[in-house]
Design a protein around this motif. Structure first.
Motif, PDB file in Angstrom:
ATOM      1  N   UNK A   8      17.682  64.156  33.932  1.00 24.22           N
ATOM      2  CA  UNK A   8      16.742  64.299  35.041  1.00 24.22           C
ATOM      3  C   UNK A   8      15.419  63.636  34.648  1.00 24.22           C
ATOM      4  N   UNK A  36       9.631  68.126  29.306  1.00 27.40           N
ATOM      5  CA  UNK A  36       9.443  69.347  28.520  1.00 27.40           C
ATOM      6  C   UNK A  36      10.768  70.079  28.388  1.00 27.40           C
ATOM      7  N   UNK A  91      24.116  73.923  45.403  1.00 29.01           N
ATOM      8  CA  UNK A  91      24.973  73.466  44.303  1.00 29.01           C
ATOM      9  C   UNK A  91      25.223  71.964  44.277  1.00 29.01           C
ATOM     10  N   UNK A 129      24.276  67.982  43.377  1.00 26.38           N
ATOM     11  CA  UNK A 129      23.573  67.348  42.248  1.00 26.38           C
ATOM     12  C   UNK A 129      22.095  67.187  42.596  1.00 26.38           C
ATOM     13  N   UNK A 153      19.079  68.707  40.435  1.00 28.62           N
ATOM     14  CA  UNK A 153      18.003  67.878  39.883  1.00 28.62           C
ATOM     15  C   UNK A 153      16.643  68.481  40.221  1.00 28.62           C
ATOM     16  N   UNK A 209      15.931  71.582  38.204  1.00 26.59           N
ATOM     17  CA  UNK A 209      15.535  71.201  36.842  1.00 26.59           C
ATOM     18  C   UNK A 209      14.082  70.739  36.824  1.00 26.59           C
ATOM     19  N   UNK A 210      13.704  69.966  37.832  1.00 25.83           N
ATOM     20  CA  UNK A 210      12.322  69.483  37.935  1.00 25.83           C
ATOM     21  C   UNK A 210      11.351  70.663  38.058  1.00 25.83           C
ATOM     22  N   UNK A 218      11.032  72.410  34.833  1.00 26.49           N
ATOM     23  CA  UNK A 218      10.256  71.584  33.910  1.00 26.49           C
ATOM     24  C   UNK A 218       8.749  71.682  34.204  1.00 26.49           C
ATOM     25  N   UNK A 233       7.562  75.003  32.839  1.00 29.71           N
ATOM     26  CA  UNK A 233       7.489  75.011  31.372  1.00 29.71           C
ATOM     27  C   UNK A 233       6.323  74.166  30.857  1.00 29.71           C
ATOM     28  N   UNK A 234       6.092  73.022  31.485  1.00 31.15           N
ATOM     29  CA  UNK A 234       5.004  72.140  31.032  1.00 31.15           C
ATOM     30  C   UNK A 234       3.664  72.832  31.188  1.00 31.15           C
ATOM     31  N   UNK A 266       4.284  66.763  31.416  1.00 30.42           N
ATOM     32  CA  UNK A 266       5.363  66.923  32.394  1.00 30.42           C
ATOM     33  C   UNK A 266       6.427  65.868  32.127  1.00 30.42           C
ATOM     34  N   UNK A 318      16.634  61.650  42.276  1.00 35.34           N
ATOM     35  CA  UNK A 318      17.253  60.906  41.169  1.00 35.34           C
ATOM     36  C   UNK A 318      18.276  59.869  41.658  1.00 35.34           C
ATOM     37  N   UNK A 320       8.014  61.579  41.299  1.00 34.01           N
ATOM     38  CA  UNK A 320       7.733  62.983  41.640  1.00 34.01           C
ATOM     39  C   UNK A 320       6.684  63.575  40.705  1.00 34.01           C
TER      40      UNK A 320
END
Lengths: 205, 291
Positions: free
Chosen positions: A138, A143, B37, B39, B43, B46-47, B50, B53-54, B61, B240, B272
């Protein structure tokens, strides 16, 4: 469906994967991007492995057989104990390696390449011939992917610069999607053909 | 003049590690639009994870921390030279702290300067304004999306594009389609209509500072921005490029005067990870916000 893959990966496991499958990758992989691919091509594929590069050749031959190259230029931090740590490590655009990738897959016996954006016909044919897949990470999820990098084992060719060096890393459950399989199928080709048809319809309308 | 180096490091850190709320909200809306569900939805999830978390760990990022592009608005009698030095120092410190990747390489040798300094690197645009305080905007523009920026000269038989807004529309749609596999979708398009080859691109990039939810002050351009946003998403390129309903989060356009002989349509693609922040320094108070 989600498949766990552990390096070294067998050809049989690769042939069992189809586009759209989700994969969690485990084991030791190498980062390599523009400078790395040009280096491998110039020295080992087109060239006949100059003496000065023999040691590096052995490292790559051992590390890449049944293994994985990740198109990535990471942000890396050197810890107080002298060990490196990945801070941010998302994929870079893969298409720049299109001239080299199929030859690198064939020469070193790679089973997968990780990147983003997909690759074209030469790589797709290389995947089919040698039993390899293209795994899409991705883009930008730097991170999150760095969290799956559990250990930096080594760095080679750091003189290429931090983003361009070969980083030898151990990953756990690195999440990817198969977008080019070993049966000649590319999700990118399908999406591209579909979007171009829609574009022509909009432009004509 | 007060030294702003530390504040600039904070601006860089915030821009690199903390995605602006307008972009995060647009991504959250996109998750809900995509099929469960798929892809595409995977994606986007997940973004989103992320981004969270960043922010929590103050890590970039995206590992491609891009070209640092600064816009500075300053009062009369301000030293641009000193601020430029402070910006360079701040970039060096931010690189040491791993908020930035060393990202400046000599064009021909490929030699990395190691500290994000170089020839015309970073980019700094200075403007004097009538206010008595300082405003600094920063954009970190990654290489993947920069590579799929494009400039068309219209009329173009290839695009069937004439010298009017419909011609601009065709150019933008074509660029969006051709960006697949390069920028990290869902992206944002900035469009400069007119100008010369340089000013058109600068104007296009400046559009990327606009909040995603704003309206264009020109009603005709506003309608075209919304139309293009919808039409590009109908191309089904998706997050993606996995296929899906969200290919762009927005399209932002602006018009410039041009020469009678030229009509450029300049398109800047932002991924993004649309990293831009603004800092104001007013009476010693520092505020960092989304633009």
């Amino acid at each position: 469906m989600t498949t766990k893959l552990t390096i070294p990966i067998s050809e049989e496991q690769i042939r069992g994967l189809k586009i759209g499958d989700q994969v969690l990758l485990n084991g030791v992989i190498f980062t390599g991007r523009d400078a790395a691919h040009k280096y491998m091509s110039d020295n080992f594929i087109k060239g006949s492995c100059p003496d000065a590069e023999k040691e590096m050749y052995e490292i790559l031959r051992n590390g890449l057989a049944g293994g994985v190259i990740y198109h990535c230029g990471p942000v890396v931090r050197k810890r107080d104990d002298g060990k490196y740590e990945f801070v941010a490590a998302g994929p870079t655009t893969s298409i720049r390696e299109e001239p080299y990738q199929a030859d690198v897959i064939g020469h070193f016996g790679l089973r997968a390449v990780i990147g983003k954006g997909g690759m074209r016909d030469k790589t797709l044919a290389g995947c089919q011939e040698h039993g390899a897949v293209y795994l899409h990470a991705i883009g930008g999820a730097a991170t999150l992917i760095a969290e799956s990098v559990k250990e930096v084992l080594n760095v080679h060719k750091l003189d290429f610069g931090v983003p361009e060096a070969f980083w030898e890393i151990r990953v756990e459950d690195f999440p990817c999607v198969v977008t080019m399989d070993s049966h000649g199928q590319s999700l990118h080709d399908k999406v591209r053909a579909d979007s171009e048809r829609k574009l022509q319809a909009i432009l004509a309308g | 003049m007060q030294d702003s180096t530390e504040r600039l490091v904070e601006l860089i850190k915030s821009t690199s590690t903390d995605l602006s709320p307008d972009v995060e909200q647009a991504l959250r809306d996109a998750v809900a639009r995509e099929a469960d569900d798929s892809a595409a939805q995977g994606a986007l999830n997940t973004i989103m994870e992320n981004v969270r978390m960043s922010r929590a760990t103050a890590r970039p990022i995206c590992q491609d921390t891009g070209t640092p592009i600064f816009y500075v608005w300053h009062p009369e009698g301000f030293s641009q030279r000193k601020l430029a030095e402070q910006i360079k120092n701040a970039l060096r410190i931010a690189t040491e702290k791993a908020y930035l990747r060393p990202n400046a390489v000599a064009a021909l040798s490929g030699q990395n300067s190691g500290d994000n300094s170089g020839v015309d690197f970073p980019t700094i645009h200075f403007h004097e304004w009538e206010h008595d305080y300082l405003k600094i905007a920063l954009m970190l523009k990654g290489g993947g999306c920069e590579n799929c920026g494009v400039q068309y000269s219209i009329p173009s038989p290839e695009l069937a594009a004439g010298r009017d807004l419909q011609g601009v529309r065709k150019a933008v749609l074509t660029a969006a389609c051709q960006a697949q596999g390069f920028g990290c979708a869902p992206g944002i398009l900035g469009v400069g209509i007119g100008g010369d080859r340089a000013t058109g691109v600068i104007k296009a990039k400046e559009q990327l500072f606009r909040p995603l939810t704003d309206n264009n002050p020109d009603p005709e351009l506003d309608a075209m921005e919304k139309q293009l946003h919808q039409e590009i998403n109908e191309l089904n390129i998706g997050p993606m490029g996995f296929g899906g309903k969200t290919t762009v989060l927005g399209v932002k356009m602006a018009e410039l005067h041009r020469l009678p002989a030229s009509f450029f349509v300049s398109i800047a693609y932002m991924c993004w990870a649309d990293r831009r922040k603004t800092m104001t320094i007013k009476n010693g108070n520092v505020e960092i916000t989304a633009p």
